[in-house]
Design an enzyme around this catalytic site. Structure first.
Site, short mmCIF file in Angstrom:
data_model
loop_
_atom_site.label_atom_id
_atom_site.label_comp_id
_atom_site.label_asym_id
_atom_site.label_seq_id
_atom_site.Cartn_x
_atom_site.Cartn_y
_atom_site.Cartn_z
N ASP A 192 0.86 -1.17 0.00
CA ASP A 192 0.00 0.00 0.00
C ASP A 192 0.91 1.24 0.00
OD1 ASP A 192 -1.67 2.09 0.60
OD2 ASP A 192 -2.62 1.12 2.33
N GLU A 223 29.37 7.49 5.65
CA GLU A 223 29.42 6.07 5.95
C GLU A 223 29.33 5.27 4.65
OE1 GLU A 223 25.93 4.29 7.81
OE2 GLU A 223 25.27 6.30 8.35
N CYS A 235 25.34 7.86 11.16
CA CYS A 235 24.77 9.14 10.71
C CYS A 235 25.18 10.34 11.56
CB CYS A 235 23.25 9.05 10.66
SG CYS A 235 22.67 7.71 9.61
N SER A 238 16.75 -0.57 15.82
CA SER A 238 17.40 0.73 15.59
C SER A 238 16.48 1.88 16.00
CB SER A 238 17.86 0.87 14.13
OG SER A 238 16.78 1.13 13.28
N HIS A 297 17.92 14.14 13.50
CA HIS A 297 18.35 13.19 12.47
C HIS A 297 17.08 12.53 11.92
CE1 HIS A 297 19.99 10.00 10.22
NE2 HIS A 297 19.65 9.05 11.07
N ASN A 326 16.71 9.27 3.18
CA ASN A 326 17.75 9.38 4.21
C ASN A 326 19.09 9.71 3.56
OD1 ASN A 326 19.29 9.17 6.50
ND2 ASN A 326 18.84 7.00 6.89
N SER A 373 23.67 5.21 14.37
CA SER A 373 23.55 3.84 14.89
C SER A 373 24.89 3.38 15.40
CB SER A 373 23.07 2.91 13.78
OG SER A 373 21.73 3.18 13.49
N1 COA Z 1 -0.90 3.12 5.92
C1 COA Z 1 -0.38 3.91 6.89
N2 COA Z 1 0.66 3.51 7.68
C2 COA Z 1 1.18 2.28 7.47
C3 COA Z 1 0.68 1.42 6.48
C4 COA Z 1 -0.42 1.88 5.67
N3 COA Z 1 -0.94 1.14 4.71
N4 COA Z 1 1.39 0.27 6.50
C5 COA Z 1 2.32 0.41 7.49
N5 COA Z 1 2.19 1.62 8.06
C6 COA Z 1 2.99 2.19 9.14
C7 COA Z 1 3.32 1.20 10.24
O1 COA Z 1 2.30 1.14 11.21
C8 COA Z 1 4.61 1.81 10.80
O2 COA Z 1 4.33 2.90 11.63
P1 COA Z 1 4.52 2.79 13.22
O3 COA Z 1 5.95 2.41 13.44
O4 COA Z 1 4.21 4.14 13.72
O5 COA Z 1 3.59 1.72 13.66
C9 COA Z 1 5.29 2.37 9.54
O6 COA Z 1 4.26 2.52 8.57
C10 COA Z 1 6.35 1.47 8.95
O7 COA Z 1 5.79 0.19 8.77
P2 COA Z 1 6.57 -1.11 9.25
O8 COA Z 1 5.74 -2.29 8.98
O9 COA Z 1 7.07 -0.90 10.65
O10 COA Z 1 7.77 -1.03 8.22
P3 COA Z 1 8.99 -2.00 8.03
O11 COA Z 1 9.15 -2.92 9.19
O12 COA Z 1 8.90 -2.58 6.68
O13 COA Z 1 10.19 -0.96 8.02
C11 COA Z 1 11.86 0.11 9.38
C12 COA Z 1 10.38 0.07 8.99
C13 COA Z 1 12.15 1.38 10.18
C14 COA Z 1 12.19 -1.12 10.19
C15 COA Z 1 12.72 0.12 8.06
O14 COA Z 1 12.39 1.22 7.27
C16 COA Z 1 14.21 0.09 8.32
O15 COA Z 1 14.79 -0.93 8.62
N6 COA Z 1 14.85 1.26 8.12
C17 COA Z 1 16.29 1.37 8.24
C18 COA Z 1 16.77 1.61 9.64
C19 COA Z 1 16.34 2.95 10.15
O16 COA Z 1 16.12 3.89 9.42
N7 COA Z 1 16.24 3.06 11.48
C20 COA Z 1 15.85 4.29 12.15
C21 COA Z 1 16.79 4.68 13.22
S1 COA Z 1 18.31 5.25 12.56
#
Ligand code: COA
Length: 445
Positions: free
Chosen positions: A31, A83, A120, A211, A244, A328, A364
Site C-alpha cells: 500500500d 558512511e 549518521c 534501531s 536526524h 535518508n 547507529s
Molecule cells: N498506511 C499507513 N501507515 C502504514 C501502512 C499503511 N498502509 N502500513 C504500514 N504503516 C505504518 C506502520 O504502522 C509503521 O508505523 P509505526 O511504526 O508508527 O507503527 C510504519 O508505517 C512502517 O511500517 P513497518 O511495517 O514498521 O515497516 P517496516 O518494518 O517494513 O520498516 C523500518 C520500517 C524502520 C524497520 C525500516 O524502514 C528500516 O529498517 N529502516 C532502516 C533503519 C532505520 O532507518 N532506522 C531508524 C533509526 S536510525
C-alpha cells in the site's frame, strides 16, 4: 567570546528521483500509504551513473566556496563525514580537495583533511571538530569545510530499502558565522549497540525495529546529559528542533517523547493538567511495568492535545519538508533538517535572528548528541542562496526498472554498464578508474 558556527551551507541531491507511491510501492506489492503516511516519505534521491559521494560533496563545496568568494588558502581543514566511503585508507576529503584544486590556481596542501565515521552522527562530530579547532585558536584565521555526503543504499528487499537516499551538505564553519552559532553546552547518549552496521560490506546489516528503539533511548540520554550541562530544553524556547531524519515517521516518534520529557515540571505541564492530568512520577508506582503503562497512556494523550500538535507543526514539521522528498542522507540528514527549517522560515518571512535551534543528531552503533544553536543576522541572505528545492524539483524521475539498474551501478559487487539518465553540466563527475584502483574525477563545463 567570539561566536563560532555555520557561516554558509550548500546542498546537492542525487539527480534521480524514485517516487515511492507510484513506482516503489506497486513493485513491492505494498500500500503506497505505508511509505507516504507510515514512514512519511514521498520519494528517494539516487545518484546518476557519473555521481557519487565525491561528486555530490565536491559540487556542494565548490558552489559554497564560489558563493562566499573563498580561495583554497581561506580553508584550513576539510572534514568529510560519510558512511559510504570506498577506501579504507585514503579519505574522501582528499578526493574532494583534488576536485576543487582543478578549479583554483591555489592548493589545499596546507589544509588538514580527515574522514569522520560514526554512522549518521559523524557530520555533527565533524562540525564539532571544526568548532573546537577554531575555539582552540589553531585556525590562523582560516575556516573549516565540513562535508556530510552519503549514498544511503540498502540490500534489495531489505525493509530499509524504502528509506534510501543520496546527497551532500557542505558547511563552512567560521568565527562570526552568518547562519548559526553553536552552544558550548552539549549532551551525549552513547552505547555499544548492534542495531545497524557494515562489517566490511557495502550494504548495512540492519535490525530496523531495534534501531528505532536505540535511537529513542540514546536520544533520551543525550537530552538528559544536555540538561545536566546546563542546556535549556524548554520546547517553547526553540524556533525549530532539527532531528536526524532517517524517515520523518522516526522523528514524530522521537518528538513526542522529547516533548514529554522537556515539559516535565514546567508551565506547559501545568497548563495541560486539566486536559490530560500530570505526568506519572516513578515514585507513585509499585513497579516499573505499571509506571511504564501510565507513561505510555500519558504520552498518547499528550500527542493528541492542541498544545502538542501546534508545537509540532511549528517546530518540527518544517524541518521534514526536504527529507520527505529525498529520503535518508545518513550523515547529512540532520543538517538537511536544519536547512529545511531555515528555508521554511525564509519563505514565511519569519524573523529568526537571535532565535534558537535544538539540534538532535543520531548515529547507529550508537550515539546521540544534542546541542543548541543561535540563528545569526546573516541567515536570511545565506539561506536565500540555497537552491536545493529547485534541484529537488529538477530531478529526473526513474521507473522501478531504472531504479534496479541504478542500484546495480552503485553496487560494488556488480559489473553494470549503463548510460547516464541525465547530462552533466558545470559540475564534477566520476570519470573512471586510475592505475591504483583510485576513482578519478573531472569537471564538465
Ligand atoms: N498506511 C499507513 N501507515 C502504514 C501502512 C499503511 N498502509 N502500513 C504500514 N504503516 C505504518 C506502520 O504502522 C509503521 O508505523 P509505526 O511504526 O508508527 O507503527 C510504519 O508505517 C512502517 O511500517 P513497518 O511495517 O514498521 O515497516 P517496516 O518494518 O517494513 O520498516 C523500518 C520500517 C524502520 C524497520 C525500516 O524502514 C528500516 O529498517 N529502516 C532502516 C533503519 C532505520 O532507518 N532506522 C531508524 C533509526 S536510525
Amino acid at each position: 567570546m567570539t561566536e563560532v558556527g555555520i557561516d554558509g551551507i550548500e546542498v546537492r541531491t542525487g539527480k534521480l528521483k524514485l517516487d515511492l507511491a507510484e513506482e516503489f510501492a506497486p513493485a513491492q506489492g505494498d500500500d503506497p500509504e505505508k511509505y507516504t503516511k507510515g514512514l512519511g516519505l514521498n520519494a528517494s534521491s539516487f545518484p546518476d551513473v557519473y555521481e557519487d559521494i565525491v561528486t555530490m560533496g565536491a559540487n556542494a563545496a565548490y558552489r559554497l566556496m564560489e558563493r562566499k568568494g573563498l580561495e583554497p588558502e581561506d580553508i584550513g581543514r576539510i572534514d568529510v563525514a560519510t558512511e559510504s566511503a570506498f577506501d579504507h585508507s585514503k579519505p574522501v576529503s582528499t578526493y574532494i580537495a583534488g576536485c576543487l584544486e582543478q578549479r583554483y590556481p591555489g592548493t589545499f596542501h596546507h589544509a588538514n583533511k580527515g574522514e569522520r565515521k560514526f554512522a549518521c552522527i559523524s557530520g555533527t562530530q565533524a562540525l564539532d571538530d571544526a568548532f573546537n579547532w577554531i575555539r582552540a585558536g589553531r585556525n590562523r584565521g582560516r575556516a573549516g569545510l565540513v562535508i556530510a555526503t552519503d549514498t544511503a543504499l540498502y540490500e534489495r528487499d531489505d525493509p530499509g530499502e524504502a528509506t534510501q537516499g543520496a546527497g551532500a551538505v557542505a558547511m563552512l564553519v567560521d568565527e562570526d558565522p552568518d547562519v548559526a552559532a553553536f552552544s558550548v553546552e552539549q549532551g551525549y547518549g552513547s552505547a555499544d549497540e548492534t542495531d545497524f552496521l557494515k562489517p566490511d560490506q557495502q550494504f548495512p546489516s540492519v535490525d530496523g525495529k531495534r534501531s528505532v528503539q536505540v535511537y529513542l533511548a540514546r536520544m533520551r540520554e543525550a537530552l538528559e546529559d544536555f540538561e545536566s550541562a546546563g542546556g535549556d530544553t524548554h520546547p517553547d524556547n526553540f524556533a525549530f528542533a532539527p532531528f536526524h531524519t532517517p524517515f520523518p515517521g522516526m522523528v514524530s516518534k522521537a518528538a513526542v517523547l522529547g516533548y514529554r520529557h522537556a515539559i516535565r515540571g514546567t508551565d506547559v505541564e501545568e497548563e495541560l493538567v486539566e486536559e490530560i492530568g500530570r505526568q506519572p512520577r516513578r515514585e507513585a508506582f509499585d513497579d516499573d511495568e505499571a509506571y511504564l503503562e501510565a507513561v505510555t497512556e500519558y504520552t498518547d494523550a499528550l500527542a493528541e492535545t492542541d498544545h502538542y500538535r501546534d508545537w509540532y507543526a511549528r517546530t518540527i514539521e518544517p524541518t521534514l519538508t526536504v527529507s520527505r522528498e529525498v529520503g535518508n542522507w545518513y550523515t547529512g540528514s540532520v543538517h538537511l533538517a536544519r536547512v529545511s527549517g531555515l528555508l521554511y522560515a525564509a519563505e514565511e518571512g519569519m524573523d529568526l535572528t537571535g532565535k534558537r535551534l535544538l539540534v538532535a543528531s543520531y548515529g547507529s552503533g550508537a550515539q546521540a548528541e544534542i546541542h543548541a544553536e543561535t540563528v545569526q543576522e546573516g541567515w536570511r541572505e545565506e539561506v536565500g542562496a540555497i537552491d536545493i528545492m529547485d534541484r529537488v524539483a529538477d530531478r529526473t524521475p526513474i521507473t522501478f526498472e531504472e531504479y534496479e539498474a541504478i542500484h546495480d551501478v552503485h553496487n560494488r559487487d556488480e559489473e553494470t554498464d549503463m548510460e547516464p539518465l541525465t547530462t552533466p553540466e558545470e559540475e564534477f563527475v566520476f570519470d573512471g578508474w586510475g592505475r591504483m584502483g583510485e576513482r578519478k574525477y573531472t569537471y564538465v563545463e
